[in-house]
Design a protein around this motif. Structure first.
Motif, PDB file in Angstrom:
ATOM      1  N   VAL B 209       0.907  -1.194   0.010  1.00  0.00           N
ATOM      2  CA  VAL B 209       0.095   0.059  -0.129  1.00  0.00           C
ATOM      3  C   VAL B 209       0.886   1.195   0.020  1.00  0.00           C
ATOM      4  N   LYS B 210       0.600   2.296  -0.851  1.00  0.00           N
ATOM      5  CA  LYS B 210       1.389   3.278  -0.954  1.00  0.00           C
ATOM      6  C   LYS B 210       0.989   4.394   0.174  1.00  0.00           C
ATOM      7  N   PRO B 211       1.852   5.175   0.700  1.00  0.00           N
ATOM      8  CA  PRO B 211       1.390   6.355   1.555  1.00  0.00           C
ATOM      9  C   PRO B 211       0.165   7.127   0.930  1.00  0.00           C
ATOM     10  N   LEU B 212      -0.822   7.462   2.055  1.00  0.00           N
ATOM     11  CA  LEU B 212      -1.743   8.190   1.445  1.00  0.00           C
ATOM     12  C   LEU B 212      -1.400   9.837   1.728  1.00  0.00           C
ATOM     13  N   PHE B 213      -1.337  10.523   0.721  1.00  0.00           N
ATOM     14  CA  PHE B 213      -1.435  12.070   1.129  1.00  0.00           C
ATOM     15  C   PHE B 213      -2.407  12.486  -0.235  1.00  0.00           C
ATOM     16  N   THR B 214      -3.332  12.940   0.147  1.00  0.00           N
ATOM     17  CA  THR B 214      -4.314  13.153  -0.648  1.00  0.00           C
ATOM     18  C   THR B 214      -5.521  14.262  -0.166  1.00  0.00           C
ATOM     19  N   PRO B 215      -6.240  14.917  -1.102  1.00  0.00           N
ATOM     20  CA  PRO B 215      -7.358  15.922  -0.507  1.00  0.00           C
ATOM     21  C   PRO B 215      -8.319  14.834   0.475  1.00  0.00           C
ATOM     22  N   GLY B 216      -8.534  15.627   1.362  1.00  0.00           N
ATOM     23  CA  GLY B 216      -9.777  14.921   2.471  1.00  0.00           C
ATOM     24  C   GLY B 216     -10.903  15.593   2.417  1.00  0.00           C
ATOM     25  N   VAL B 217     -12.039  14.701   2.520  1.00  0.00           N
ATOM     26  CA  VAL B 217     -13.571  15.739   2.972  1.00  0.00           C
ATOM     27  C   VAL B 217     -14.137  15.050   4.090  1.00  0.00           C
ATOM     28  N   LEU B 218     -14.404  15.831   5.027  1.00  0.00           N
ATOM     29  CA  LEU B 218     -15.095  15.218   6.221  1.00  0.00           C
ATOM     30  C   LEU B 218     -16.716  15.628   5.783  1.00  0.00           C
ATOM     31  N   ILE B 219     -17.587  14.408   6.020  1.00  0.00           N
ATOM     32  CA  ILE B 219     -18.930  14.720   5.940  1.00  0.00           C
ATOM     33  C   ILE B 219     -19.499  14.436   7.409  1.00  0.00           C
ATOM     34  N   ASP B 220     -19.958  15.793   7.996  1.00  0.00           N
ATOM     35  CA  ASP B 220     -20.522  15.741   9.152  1.00  0.00           C
ATOM     36  C   ASP B 220     -22.000  15.385   9.356  1.00  0.00           C
ATOM     37  N   VAL B 221     -22.255  14.005   9.347  1.00  0.00           N
ATOM     38  CA  VAL B 221     -23.691  13.650   9.465  1.00  0.00           C
ATOM     39  C   VAL B 221     -24.018  13.870  10.719  1.00  0.00           C
ATOM     40  N   LYS B 222     -23.243  13.889  11.810  1.00  0.00           N
ATOM     41  CA  LYS B 222     -23.993  14.199  13.063  1.00  0.00           C
ATOM     42  C   LYS B 222     -24.120  15.639  13.336  1.00  0.00           C
ATOM     43  N   GLY B 223     -23.188  16.431  12.636  1.00  0.00           N
ATOM     44  CA  GLY B 223     -23.374  17.776  12.827  1.00  0.00           C
ATOM     45  C   GLY B 223     -24.902  18.317  12.054  1.00  0.00           C
ATOM     46  N   ALA B 224     -25.112  17.383  10.867  1.00  0.00           N
ATOM     47  CA  ALA B 224     -26.167  17.810  10.251  1.00  0.00           C
ATOM     48  C   ALA B 224     -27.420  17.451  10.830  1.00  0.00           C
ATOM     49  N   GLN B 225     -27.288  16.243  11.568  1.00  0.00           N
ATOM     50  CA  GLN B 225     -28.534  15.680  12.121  1.00  0.00           C
ATOM     51  C   GLN B 225     -28.610  16.074  13.611  1.00  0.00           C
ATOM     52  N   GLY B 226     -27.864  16.814  14.120  1.00  0.00           N
ATOM     53  CA  GLY B 226     -27.999  17.297  15.411  1.00  0.00           C
ATOM     54  C   GLY B 226     -27.694  16.478  16.569  1.00  0.00           C
ATOM     55  N   GLY B 227     -26.849  15.556  16.269  1.00  0.00           N
ATOM     56  CA  GLY B 227     -26.411  14.621  17.278  1.00  0.00           C
ATOM     57  C   GLY B 227     -25.888  13.488  16.905  1.00  0.00           C
ATOM     58  N   MET B 228     -25.622  12.568  17.676  1.00  0.00           N
ATOM     59  CA  MET B 228     -25.063  11.174  17.581  1.00  0.00           C
ATOM     60  C   MET B 228     -26.300  10.339  16.854  1.00  0.00           C
ATOM     61  N   LEU B 229     -25.976   9.497  15.765  1.00  0.00           N
ATOM     62  CA  LEU B 229     -26.879   8.637  15.109  1.00  0.00           C
ATOM     63  C   LEU B 229     -26.843   7.482  15.950  1.00  0.00           C
ATOM     64  N   GLU B 230     -28.086   6.961  16.130  1.00  0.00           N
ATOM     65  CA  GLU B 230     -28.101   5.664  16.858  1.00  0.00           C
ATOM     66  C   GLU B 230     -27.493   4.395  16.146  1.00  0.00           C
ATOM     67  N   GLY B 231     -27.214   3.662  16.767  1.00  0.00           N
ATOM     68  CA  GLY B 231     -26.881   2.163  16.419  1.00  0.00           C
ATOM     69  C   GLY B 231     -27.683   1.776  15.315  1.00  0.00           C
ATOM     70  N   GLY B 232     -27.383   1.073  14.123  1.00  0.00           N
ATOM     71  CA  GLY B 232     -28.403   0.485  13.239  1.00  0.00           C
ATOM     72  C   GLY B 232     -29.033   1.464  12.203  1.00  0.00           C
TER      73      GLY B 232
END
Lengths: 373, 373, 373, 373
Positions: B209-232
């Motif tokens: 595996v080659k070292p990863l040095f690449t653009p990253g994107v965070l998708i903040d679903v917790k933030g969008a939904q206002g809190g921790m998602l439930e299991g399942g």
């Protein structure tokens, strides 16, 4: 009979492919070797450990302790980073160093400068590397999608095998009178009794070290000297400066917080002649260690197993550069690097990126450092 | 009596703090759990493993195998990177991606997004984490400079505990008829029989595996939904797009070779309620996995233990997103990340830097990924 | 390039002190060696594995498979102890054998016939022996009584290093057509797929073996032949009978359920010349294994690492006595014994006492067998 | 904040199924518990460790140290077996004791009195038990006979998990002034600094212990008292004598060199309620330990994890019976035995046979002790 037994044990170690003992005979530095032997010697009285040291050396006089203390000086703690600091020279890290490092990235070429971890690699002393794949596969078959999986299980001195980053809990000094177990000190003067723990260090563990993203400088001593340096060859400040000059640089290229990595050529022996690889190494000595400490770098790395000359030209010293850099200055060491690709490409300055594994209470870290140019 | 024995064993596992079994009762996904139980079920006939599954589910008809095959499609190898490829989506790496990533670095702030490795962390299934400090100190006292040192010894599934990067040898599929051990396949169609080895995988190990040095994107679903998602809770493509929109981005922010990391909030339970943490998780399902695969990313990470919804809403599927991403597309997974600092700072795009440990023949890697902005 | 890689790896193994490969060159039995090499060869086609075998040997004709099958015969299961049995020849144990053994105890002298376990001992293949003392001390200081304590941590193939007792899950046979992973069988015909488990064997584990307390017979072939037998020397039935006669006994001294231990003298090399110790060994062959199986013994032990001749005179056979005794007959093996004190004292018959560690799902057991006379 | 951290860690330990802390709150014996907690407390000053002890106890006055010393007396070394002895009470072994034991064997019935070692068993403190089967199979296919094999790999505190035999290097005392690391002593006064070693104890290792073959006496306190004793119940000399009387025996049944095993009933909780099992235990106290030491036995065993009452009725004492028996008298302990079959059969006297694993430098031994009647 006890001594016969020891003789037998030692010969066994030699069978394992280590001629490391040879250079140590009759010197205090005999102690500076691995594993079982190390331990045996650790219980010898200092006189016994030093038996046979040449009389012209400072030897066994009462001043010896003073000399030992003098290596680190009288007041090497609290550290410049504060009396409670556990991060050492990684405190240099921050936006300024990051952006300096980013400015070194012009082509986007990533050079891995760490080794592959594998069963045949040379190991120091009595360390082991055991890796097993449990089952085949480890898990499954599950679900309509019939998933299966494999894990790996490792049993090893993970932070002290292969490419390894020495943390602040790795190297210390017995600072009191001979044999006094109550005065063992590490970086920032932390007593061993405050740190020691069977399940991990209680202080100075790897979890305190900040990720390194900083300008890096390669000093290609092998290149400057035309080939691999021999084991036991001390790299002096003059050698470092000559190599830098050969690269079109000077010591001024190194600024506080930088990572400096040194190419000795010793890496050529890796898995080609492990016995010789372990039998000693070229590297910096006390002088160059102090010069680098004055440069206030965050890390010193090399393409050999211990970054410093072994045996030390002063046969009474065992790994003094480790103590100067790690114990006194909190400057990290990176060992068993592979710097050939960088040197071949003439990449002398780059971004040095390494985020140590934050294993709580660990003494060091494995990992895959990269140089980016 | 055998079943009594099993009952006893299961109750023991429950004592260990895992309520993980509860969500699995009476479903095919019962198989999708850890360790001893997993193994026991692995020998059950598919019918037995699925016993009790609700009839309204696709269920137990003869077409099931066809469906299983359909998850990965008819011809998922050779890979787009060539029939001999062992590097998967890390082949995206190169100067272009590096420079794209560098362009994301504007302030020089380094965010560690990995966890500390420690004894109390939640572990999947029967994995263990044993760390010991041999002696105290491990070595010394040696030399006039009276050096001492400490090592650490680890015995653990090093690449599959804590923050972990799943390699190409981790996840496969039993592709033949039920119980046929001769048709087990991994990325690029590599048969398990070509890969398996007691001392390390013979193919698809982490060393490729080659070292990863690449653009990253965070998708903040917790933030969008206002809190921790439930299991399942399955995170759908719509959820991802809504979260991106909430961040002022869209799916176009993700380009081939990027690293995408998803915040579910499940991380809040880490070492606060390990039993619940292990009992399931929110995450992507089949739909979002295929969407990310179409985006041609190099890595999908999350702040939970398996990046995908567990139990899967289709109770007959066990970790299908793992197979879609890793086995079929060679896209790496990064689990047990800690993304709170990024989200708190509103850093949605950054350089994602992670060089996996090149442990020869390993299935995964520990490490300390960083996001740099 | 692949072959260069292999060459390098092999030379590394040789560095580790194993000349074991030499006797294997160009023969099928080349496969019969340790660790990494073993695994590599395991994926070779049979033709490749046997490449270079002398034409005068049975060789590569289609009958080979028949011969292989013939070693164990057509119907070697169910076992004489029943189709569900997992205890093998330890089923001989019971009050009758115990009292027979007790009748051998006349002076009350206890002879330890196991080895000390230690880091320098010869290890087969890629097995490791790692022992660490966590902290120093591991626990304390606690209480007004200021208690402290030490533990030890081992990471090792515990049942397959040093003095080792091979269990029924250790040795099997690929009974189907070449490469068919679905037809791998062990004692009592148990399929590997029923036994295999990442965290322990699901069948035939050590927990099913009954403690051995039975009459023991030493056959001192070294004594009869006047010195250590050479590696590769097959001990025949005639050799065993001659040695017994030399001791004033005959084959009739061996009754069903007895433990038979054979002294070859190979033990003299232990930790004196590990490379030679591992390079082969004298021991019984197919003929003597079948003779001992007919004697219906419970255990065959020896003072070498594998109880049988290596390399086998029939270079196409790899450890056939292991299969005959363990796989077909459920007769246990006890390896790396130390029988000198017994022989020196002329103690040919005694009580053989060994209670294996009941490690659930283990393939073998360490331990300290004793002979009491 | 440090204390918050500790609270969190402790709650984690509780999640692991250990309620062990509860009985320790506010007492000196708080120290007498496992792993991480133990270590943390080990650095507390004695005053802190004892904080909250009830005032009516001897408490915190300057005489405490005297009391501590008094537990072992003023001159507990050299041992009765000589100043250089490392075998302790196993020196009782010899033809006389062997023949005495043989005379107890009348029916030839062998009772295994050890436990199966397995992943779900209760573990003390931070010890782990990791077992893995490398590959499946580990070796093969080799030869015309197509042999395959399995190994097992263990990573564990092998001598201190499950049924365990405590050796002389296991338990010691800090004999000097508070915190003085230079005065830590074990059996025969051996200083820790002479014994300590990262890769095994340098003195008092298991390799010095002679195999035990000696008369055994079961004291069935559970039977005499009509059921399992509660945790924290001290078994007094009167209790032992009453139980013996109940069995038709008296204290005279115990002669020097015998093995005494005590049934408390605590074994009923094994893998049924591990949390409660670990939360304390019934067992002997200081009085009975001294009585057994006067009886000059070679071993004290029990069906609980530590043979002695926990918490001790004197809350300032942590495992005092361990120190009295092991440290002062060199009498071995055998923990986690299973004595039900013996008791059910009314077998009170028997041959006790146990040959510890001679692991060089180990602190204890696993194994499968047998009682033969």
């Amino acid at each position: 009979m006890a001594s016969q037994k020891n003789d037998k044990r030692n010969s066994r170690l030699d069978q394992k492919g280590s001629g490391r003992r040879n250079f140590l005979k009759g010197t205090a530095a005999a102690a500076a070797t691995g594993g079982v032997i190390m331990h045996e010697l650790s219980h010898a009285t200092p006189a016994a450990a030093l038996e046979g040291a040449a009389p012209e050396r400072a030897g066994f006089d009462p001043n010896r302790r003073r000399v030992a203390t003098d290596l680190l000086g009288k007041s090497w703690w609290p550290s410049k980073w504060g009396a409670e600091d556990q991060a050492g020279a990684s405190n240099h890290m921050g936006p300024v160093k990051t952006m300096e490092a980013v400015s070194r990235i012009t082509t986007g070429t990533v050079y891995p400068i760490g080794r592959t971890y594998e069963a045949g690699m040379p190991l120091f002393g009595s360390r082991v590397f055991g890796m097993r794949i449990p089952g085949a596969p480890t898990g499954g078959v599950f679900g309509r999608n019939k998933i299966i999986w494999n894990d790996e299980f490792l049993a090893t001195e993970i932070g002290q095998v292969g490419t390894q980053f020495d943390g602040l809990g790795h190297i210390g000094v017995e600072a009191g009178s001979a044999g006094d177990q109550n005065e063992r000190r590490f970086y920032n003067g932390v007593p061993l009794s405050d740190m020691a723990g069977p399940y991990g260090l209680q202080k100075l563990g790897m979890e305190f070290v900040k990720p390194l993203f900083t300008p890096g400088v390669l000093i290609d001593v092998k290149g400057a000297q035309g080939g691999m340096l021999e084991g036991g060859t001390e790299i002096t400040v003059a050698d470092l400066e000559a190599a830098l000059e050969n690269q079109g640089l000077s010591g001024d290229a190194i600024t506080p917080g930088d990572a400096v990595v040194i190419r000795t050529g010793w890496a050529d022996l890796w898995m080609e002649d492990n016995a010789r690889y372990n039998s000693g190494e070229p590297g910096i000595g006390v002088e160059a260690a102090e010069w680098l400490a004055e440069k206030d770098v965050c890390l010193v790395g090399a393409d050999c197993w211990g970054i410093e000359v072994v045996p030390n030209p002063d046969a009474d010293l065992a790994f003094p550069a480790h103590q100067i850099l790690l114990t006194k200055h909190g400057i990290f060491l990176h060992e068993n690097l592979l710097l050939d690709a960088l040197a071949d490409a003439g990449v002398w300055q780059f971004a040095y990126i390494f985020a140590p594994l934050p294993i709580k209470g660990a003494t060091g870290s494995p990992g895959a450092p990269i140089a980016v140019a």
